[in-house]
Design a protein around this motif. Sequence first.
Motif, PDB file in Angstrom:
ATOM      1  N   MET A 180      47.146 -20.622 126.877  1.00  0.00           N
ATOM      2  CA  MET A 180      47.463 -19.877 125.680  1.00  0.00           C
ATOM      3  C   MET A 180      47.877 -18.466 126.084  1.00  0.00           C
ATOM      4  O   MET A 180      47.191 -17.784 126.826  1.00  0.00           O
ATOM      5  CB  MET A 180      46.234 -19.827 124.774  1.00  0.00           C
ATOM      6  CG  MET A 180      46.509 -19.107 123.495  1.00  0.00           C
ATOM      7  SD  MET A 180      45.263 -19.497 122.276  1.00  0.00           S
ATOM      8  CE  MET A 180      44.429 -17.947 122.181  1.00  0.00           C
ATOM      9  N   THR A 181      49.019 -18.023 125.571  1.00  0.00           N
ATOM     10  CA  THR A 181      49.523 -16.693 125.886  1.00  0.00           C
ATOM     11  C   THR A 181      48.977 -15.662 124.892  1.00  0.00           C
ATOM     12  O   THR A 181      48.754 -15.970 123.731  1.00  0.00           O
ATOM     13  CB  THR A 181      51.061 -16.680 125.892  1.00  0.00           C
ATOM     14  OG1 THR A 181      51.494 -15.358 126.148  1.00  0.00           O
ATOM     15  CG2 THR A 181      51.634 -17.147 124.595  1.00  0.00           C
ATOM     16  N   ARG A 182      48.780 -14.477 125.380  1.00  0.00           N
ATOM     17  CA  ARG A 182      48.246 -13.405 124.532  1.00  0.00           C
ATOM     18  C   ARG A 182      49.346 -12.491 124.017  1.00  0.00           C
ATOM     19  O   ARG A 182      49.065 -11.435 123.471  1.00  0.00           O
ATOM     20  CB  ARG A 182      47.224 -12.626 125.330  1.00  0.00           C
ATOM     21  CG  ARG A 182      46.041 -13.496 125.733  1.00  0.00           C
ATOM     22  CD  ARG A 182      45.009 -12.650 126.376  1.00  0.00           C
ATOM     23  NE  ARG A 182      44.312 -11.901 125.340  1.00  0.00           N
ATOM     24  CZ  ARG A 182      43.044 -12.062 125.024  1.00  0.00           C
ATOM     25  NH1 ARG A 182      42.331 -12.937 125.673  1.00  0.00           N
ATOM     26  NH2 ARG A 182      42.485 -11.355 124.084  1.00  0.00           N
ATOM     27  N   ARG A 183      50.589 -12.863 124.246  1.00  0.00           N
ATOM     28  CA  ARG A 183      51.715 -12.043 123.821  1.00  0.00           C
ATOM     29  C   ARG A 183      51.900 -12.126 122.305  1.00  0.00           C
ATOM     30  O   ARG A 183      51.931 -13.201 121.736  1.00  0.00           O
ATOM     31  CB  ARG A 183      52.980 -12.503 124.536  1.00  0.00           C
ATOM     32  CG  ARG A 183      54.190 -11.682 124.178  1.00  0.00           C
ATOM     33  CD  ARG A 183      55.344 -12.081 125.018  1.00  0.00           C
ATOM     34  NE  ARG A 183      55.667 -10.922 125.809  1.00  0.00           N
ATOM     35  CZ  ARG A 183      56.494 -10.907 126.800  1.00  0.00           C
ATOM     36  NH1 ARG A 183      57.056 -12.007 127.198  1.00  0.00           N
ATOM     37  NH2 ARG A 183      56.757  -9.807 127.440  1.00  0.00           N
ATOM     38  N   VAL A 184      52.037 -10.975 121.662  1.00  0.00           N
ATOM     39  CA  VAL A 184      52.211 -10.899 120.215  1.00  0.00           C
ATOM     40  C   VAL A 184      53.696 -10.896 119.899  1.00  0.00           C
ATOM     41  O   VAL A 184      54.476 -10.190 120.523  1.00  0.00           O
ATOM     42  CB  VAL A 184      51.545  -9.617 119.661  1.00  0.00           C
ATOM     43  CG1 VAL A 184      51.787  -9.472 118.181  1.00  0.00           C
ATOM     44  CG2 VAL A 184      50.072  -9.605 119.978  1.00  0.00           C
ATOM     45  N   ALA A 185      54.099 -11.655 118.929  1.00  0.00           N
ATOM     46  CA  ALA A 185      55.501 -11.671 118.494  1.00  0.00           C
ATOM     47  C   ALA A 185      55.711 -10.533 117.495  1.00  0.00           C
ATOM     48  O   ALA A 185      55.081 -10.498 116.437  1.00  0.00           O
ATOM     49  CB  ALA A 185      55.842 -13.004 117.855  1.00  0.00           C
ATOM     50  N   LEU A 186      56.575  -9.599 117.885  1.00  0.00           N
ATOM     51  CA  LEU A 186      56.871  -8.462 117.015  1.00  0.00           C
ATOM     52  C   LEU A 186      58.230  -8.647 116.365  1.00  0.00           C
ATOM     53  O   LEU A 186      59.119  -9.270 116.933  1.00  0.00           O
ATOM     54  CB  LEU A 186      56.866  -7.171 117.837  1.00  0.00           C
ATOM     55  CG  LEU A 186      55.527  -6.799 118.469  1.00  0.00           C
ATOM     56  CD1 LEU A 186      55.690  -5.582 119.363  1.00  0.00           C
ATOM     57  CD2 LEU A 186      54.499  -6.525 117.392  1.00  0.00           C
ATOM     58  N   PRO A 187      58.435  -8.057 115.184  1.00  0.00           N
ATOM     59  CA  PRO A 187      59.742  -8.164 114.538  1.00  0.00           C
ATOM     60  C   PRO A 187      60.787  -7.348 115.292  1.00  0.00           C
ATOM     61  O   PRO A 187      60.468  -6.347 115.936  1.00  0.00           O
ATOM     62  CB  PRO A 187      59.505  -7.597 113.134  1.00  0.00           C
ATOM     63  CG  PRO A 187      58.302  -6.726 113.278  1.00  0.00           C
ATOM     64  CD  PRO A 187      57.471  -7.331 114.377  1.00  0.00           C
ATOM     65  N   GLY A 188      62.034  -7.779 115.202  1.00  0.00           N
ATOM     66  CA  GLY A 188      63.129  -7.060 115.830  1.00  0.00           C
ATOM     67  C   GLY A 188      63.585  -5.884 114.987  1.00  0.00           C
ATOM     68  O   GLY A 188      63.111  -5.672 113.862  1.00  0.00           O
ATOM     69  N   ALA A 189      64.528  -5.110 115.514  1.00  0.00           N
ATOM     70  CA  ALA A 189      65.028  -3.924 114.812  1.00  0.00           C
ATOM     71  C   ALA A 189      65.673  -4.288 113.484  1.00  0.00           C
ATOM     72  O   ALA A 189      65.499  -3.587 112.485  1.00  0.00           O
ATOM     73  CB  ALA A 189      66.025  -3.180 115.695  1.00  0.00           C
ATOM     74  N   ALA A 190      66.419  -5.389 113.440  1.00  0.00           N
ATOM     75  CA  ALA A 190      67.070  -5.792 112.194  1.00  0.00           C
ATOM     76  C   ALA A 190      66.034  -6.063 111.105  1.00  0.00           C
ATOM     77  O   ALA A 190      66.236  -5.737 109.932  1.00  0.00           O
ATOM     78  CB  ALA A 190      67.941  -7.021 112.432  1.00  0.00           C
ATOM     79  N   GLU A 191      64.928  -6.654 111.492  1.00  0.00           N
ATOM     80  CA  GLU A 191      63.858  -6.940 110.539  1.00  0.00           C
ATOM     81  C   GLU A 191      63.168  -5.657 110.088  1.00  0.00           C
ATOM     82  O   GLU A 191      62.851  -5.467 108.912  1.00  0.00           O
ATOM     83  CB  GLU A 191      62.848  -7.890 111.183  1.00  0.00           C
ATOM     84  CG  GLU A 191      61.653  -8.200 110.335  1.00  0.00           C
ATOM     85  CD  GLU A 191      61.902  -9.327 109.344  1.00  0.00           C
ATOM     86  OE1 GLU A 191      61.055  -9.504 108.470  1.00  0.00           O
ATOM     87  OE2 GLU A 191      62.934  -9.997 109.449  1.00  0.00           O
ATOM     88  N   LEU A 192      62.938  -4.731 111.017  1.00  0.00           N
ATOM     89  CA  LEU A 192      62.236  -3.494 110.687  1.00  0.00           C
ATOM     90  C   LEU A 192      63.054  -2.578 109.789  1.00  0.00           C
ATOM     91  O   LEU A 192      62.512  -1.890 108.926  1.00  0.00           O
ATOM     92  CB  LEU A 192      61.854  -2.741 111.968  1.00  0.00           C
ATOM     93  CG  LEU A 192      60.759  -3.374 112.809  1.00  0.00           C
ATOM     94  CD1 LEU A 192      60.625  -2.627 114.126  1.00  0.00           C
ATOM     95  CD2 LEU A 192      59.438  -3.371 112.056  1.00  0.00           C
ATOM     96  N   PHE A 193      64.367  -2.532 109.986  1.00  0.00           N
ATOM     97  CA  PHE A 193      65.203  -1.571 109.281  1.00  0.00           C
ATOM     98  C   PHE A 193      66.051  -2.199 108.181  1.00  0.00           C
ATOM     99  O   PHE A 193      66.985  -1.603 107.688  1.00  0.00           O
ATOM    100  CB  PHE A 193      66.101  -0.827 110.281  1.00  0.00           C
ATOM    101  CG  PHE A 193      65.310  -0.042 111.276  1.00  0.00           C
ATOM    102  CD1 PHE A 193      64.598   1.070 110.893  1.00  0.00           C
ATOM    103  CD2 PHE A 193      65.258  -0.431 112.595  1.00  0.00           C
ATOM    104  CE1 PHE A 193      63.853   1.796 111.799  1.00  0.00           C
ATOM    105  CE2 PHE A 193      64.526   0.290 113.521  1.00  0.00           C
ATOM    106  CZ  PHE A 193      63.811   1.404 113.124  1.00  0.00           C
TER     107      PHE A 193
END
Length: 112
Positions: free
Chosen positions: A1-14
């Motif tokens: 199991m990976t501990r990496r968090v999926a973050l939103p991209g710039a297009a999603e944030l802005f």
Amino acid sequence: MTRRVALPGAAELFRTTVPRTDQAEPPEPEAAQPAGGRSGSGRRKHDSKITVYVSDEELLGLEQARLALRADHGIAVDRGRVVREAVAVVLADLNRNGADSVLVRRLQEPGE
């Protein structure tokens, strides 16, 4: 199991989440132009680019003009905007005065 968090991209944030209804329609090009027929293009995306080489003195003068506009007149602009406005003024003078324009007279000066 990976501990990496999926973050939103710039297009999603802005991205726009609420439709904007307070934006006015852009002015018609004819309405935005002064009586001389030309005006600088102002702050917008420019599709064309040129490279102009200037002397150290010319660059210093341009920067001093930019700072004077800010300090003395409260106008905060970049050097590109100053140059675009200067080009618009010279071209309007050329269209209005032809052979008597400042541009023609300066370009006809000997030794230039």
